[in-house]
Design a protein around this motif. Structure first.
Motif, PDB file in Angstrom:
ATOM      1  N   UNK A  64       1.071  -0.920   0.331  1.00  0.00           N
ATOM      2  CA  UNK A  64       0.113   0.009  -0.344  1.00  0.00           C
ATOM      3  C   UNK A  64       0.717   0.946  -0.115  1.00  0.00           C
ATOM      4  N   UNK A  65       0.755   2.379  -0.918  1.00  0.00           N
ATOM      5  CA  UNK A  65       1.101   3.257  -0.857  1.00  0.00           C
ATOM      6  C   UNK A  65       0.808   4.585  -0.424  1.00  0.00           C
ATOM      7  N   UNK A  66       1.356   5.420   0.106  1.00  0.00           N
ATOM      8  CA  UNK A  66       0.887   6.549   0.886  1.00  0.00           C
ATOM      9  C   UNK A  66       2.444   7.889   0.699  1.00  0.00           C
ATOM     10  N   UNK A  67       1.594   8.966  -0.011  1.00  0.00           N
ATOM     11  CA  UNK A  67       1.782   9.648  -0.056  1.00  0.00           C
ATOM     12  C   UNK A  67       2.107  10.789   0.345  1.00  0.00           C
ATOM     13  N   UNK A  68       2.929  11.990   0.563  1.00  0.00           N
ATOM     14  CA  UNK A  68       3.111  13.525   0.657  1.00  0.00           C
ATOM     15  C   UNK A  68       3.803  14.676  -0.226  1.00  0.00           C
ATOM     16  N   UNK A  69       3.206  15.763  -0.905  1.00  0.00           N
ATOM     17  CA  UNK A  69       4.208  16.704  -1.260  1.00  0.00           C
ATOM     18  C   UNK A  69       5.298  17.111  -0.675  1.00  0.00           C
ATOM     19  N   UNK A 122       5.724   4.464   2.065  1.00  0.00           N
ATOM     20  CA  UNK A 122       6.350   5.890   1.839  1.00  0.00           C
ATOM     21  C   UNK A 122       6.505   6.894   0.849  1.00  0.00           C
ATOM     22  N   UNK A 123       6.079   7.862   0.285  1.00  0.00           N
ATOM     23  CA  UNK A 123       6.534   8.658  -1.414  1.00  0.00           C
ATOM     24  C   UNK A 123       6.572   9.466  -0.766  1.00  0.00           C
ATOM     25  N   UNK A 124       7.469  10.261  -0.631  1.00  0.00           N
ATOM     26  CA  UNK A 124       7.898  11.879  -0.367  1.00  0.00           C
ATOM     27  C   UNK A 124       7.945  11.786  -1.240  1.00  0.00           C
ATOM     28  N   UNK A 125       7.259  12.825  -1.899  1.00  0.00           N
ATOM     29  CA  UNK A 125       7.459  13.408  -3.877  1.00  0.00           C
ATOM     30  C   UNK A 125       7.841  14.913  -3.872  1.00  0.00           C
ATOM     31  N   UNK A 126       8.673  15.345  -4.858  1.00  0.00           N
ATOM     32  CA  UNK A 126       9.467  16.682  -4.572  1.00  0.00           C
ATOM     33  C   UNK A 126       7.678  16.903  -6.382  1.00  0.00           C
ATOM     34  N   UNK A 127       7.793  18.163  -6.135  1.00  0.00           N
ATOM     35  CA  UNK A 127       7.462  19.477  -7.159  1.00  0.00           C
ATOM     36  C   UNK A 127       5.757  18.733  -7.951  1.00  0.00           C
TER      37      UNK A 127
END
Length: 377
Positions: A64-69, A122-127
């Motif tokens: 399961x993926x959880x993403x934050x910008x 845990x996906x910490x996304x740029x831009x």
């Protein structure tokens, strides 16, 4: 949860914002936290993105993926807090500092008690702010290396009070396009308009025409928006300029509406330019698709919110703002949710500061969605 630690970190991030693909210090800080928690960590995914994977107490097939910008905006921070931005012209005016902290705090809570079967990514996304960091991560193999079965993301929402959550099946955020029009070939003395093609008059007529397209070309049963945001031309009170430019945005929720409006913008530009004897050039850029939630994941998001003690209801209608989590939802099922953060300044306001009262609600929801997806042991 150590509230003071997370408040301190949120204020630190707010004070040291970094814009898209420049999140060097932010990424390093996130990676260090995840490594200390014992997660498998990969850096520089999509230039400055960070991914951490946590294995549950029991093996399981699902991921399961959880993403934050995590990027900030190129605008001045006019807030009055002690932790206002110390970088001129850059501020966390959209709350991505809060999103980052909520996901880190959830990672810590789940790492200390991984009472689920499977894995969490845990996906910490740029831009996110206009530069398509999500697309960059995908193009660099995010889902090849981390084949998530479902994805979830939070955005703080000042229109809702703290403790409330909204989402919906289907479109929740709009597709975003930009158009840039240049009218050229005129120019002359303002007292002799009969001797030249009037670029400003043509631009004025075109602005009016563009503002009729949604009401006359899109069915009234569908939401869409076209807004002219810039018009430039001229440098003297007594001269008709040789060039004028118009810039604006189009927002839609369906591919059909998107196609119609792009076609009509091009047609109107050509028609009006030709009628004035001007060269009409247009650049039309479709930069973010619509953010569309899948039915199962939208339902689970609301159920997890209720389980976490939030007031949860389906959103009545989508927002015309855009979000590059849309690229991820084109690849995987998932849901994007609005988490109440009001009262506060609106998003992208120069005095905006993430409401710290939101943090525990976001952490509880993120942990709850993991348990809804992977069970609770």
């Amino acid at each position: 949860m150590d509230d003071l630690k997370w408040l301190t970190l949120r204020h630190q991030l707010h004070q040291h914002p970094e814009t898209g693909f420049q999140e060097i210090q932010t990424s390093a800080l996130i990676a260090q936290y995840l490594i200390e928690l014992g997660l498998e960590v990969e850096q520089n995914v999509g230039k400055t993105g960070v991914v951490g994977v946590l294995q549950g107490r029991q093996p399981g097939e699902r991921l399961i993926g959880l993403r934050a910008d995590m990027d900030a905006l190129p605008m001045a921070d006019q807030g009055e807090s002690a932790w206002r931005s110390c970088h001129p012209g850059i501020s966390h005016a959209c709350g991505h500092d809060g999103h980052t902290v909520m996901l880190l705090a959830a990672a810590e809570q789940l790492a200390h008690n991984p009472n689920f079967a499977g894995r969490v990514c845990f996906i910490f996304q740029p831009a996110e702010e206009g530069l398509a960091g999500a697309k960059a991560m995908i193009e660099e193999g995010l889902f090849e290396r981390y084949p998530c079965d479902a994805l979830y993301a939070i955005h703080n929402w000042p229109e809702l009070p703290v403790g409330e959550l909204r989402t919906r099946s289907g479109p929740i955020m709009a597709a975003a396009d930009r158009f840039d029009i240049r009218l050229s070939g005129g120019g002359g003395h303002a007292a002799q308009p009969h001797l030249t093609a009037d670029t400003l008059l043509a631009a004025s007529e075109l602005v009016v025409a563009l503002n009729t397209l949604v009401s006359r070309k899109i069915t009234p049963h569908e939401s869409a928006l076209l807004t002219v945001t810039q018009i430039h031309g001229g440098s003297s009170h007594n001269m008709i300029p040789g060039e004028a430019s118009i810039t604006g945005t189009v927002r839609t929720f369906t591919a059909a509406a998107r196609d119609i409006l792009e076609q009509q913008v091009r047609i109107k530009t050509k028609q009006i330019g030709e009628s004035y004897g001007l060269q009409a050039d247009i650049r039309y850029h479709r930069y973010y698709p619509a953010t569309c939630n899948t039915p199962r994941e939208a339902r689970l998001a609301l159920e997890a919110a209720e389980q976490a003690g939030l007031t949860a209801q389906p959103a009545e209608y989508p927002a015309l703002t855009s979000e590059d989590f849309s690229f991820m939802l084109q690849e995987k099922p998932g849901a994007y949710v609005w988490l109440g953060s009001g009262p506060s300044h609106p998003l992208h306001h120069p005095c905006f500061d993430f409401n710290d009262k939101v943090i525990p609600y976001g952490v509880r929801w993120l942990c709850a969605i993991v348990h809804k997806e992977l069970g609770e042991i």
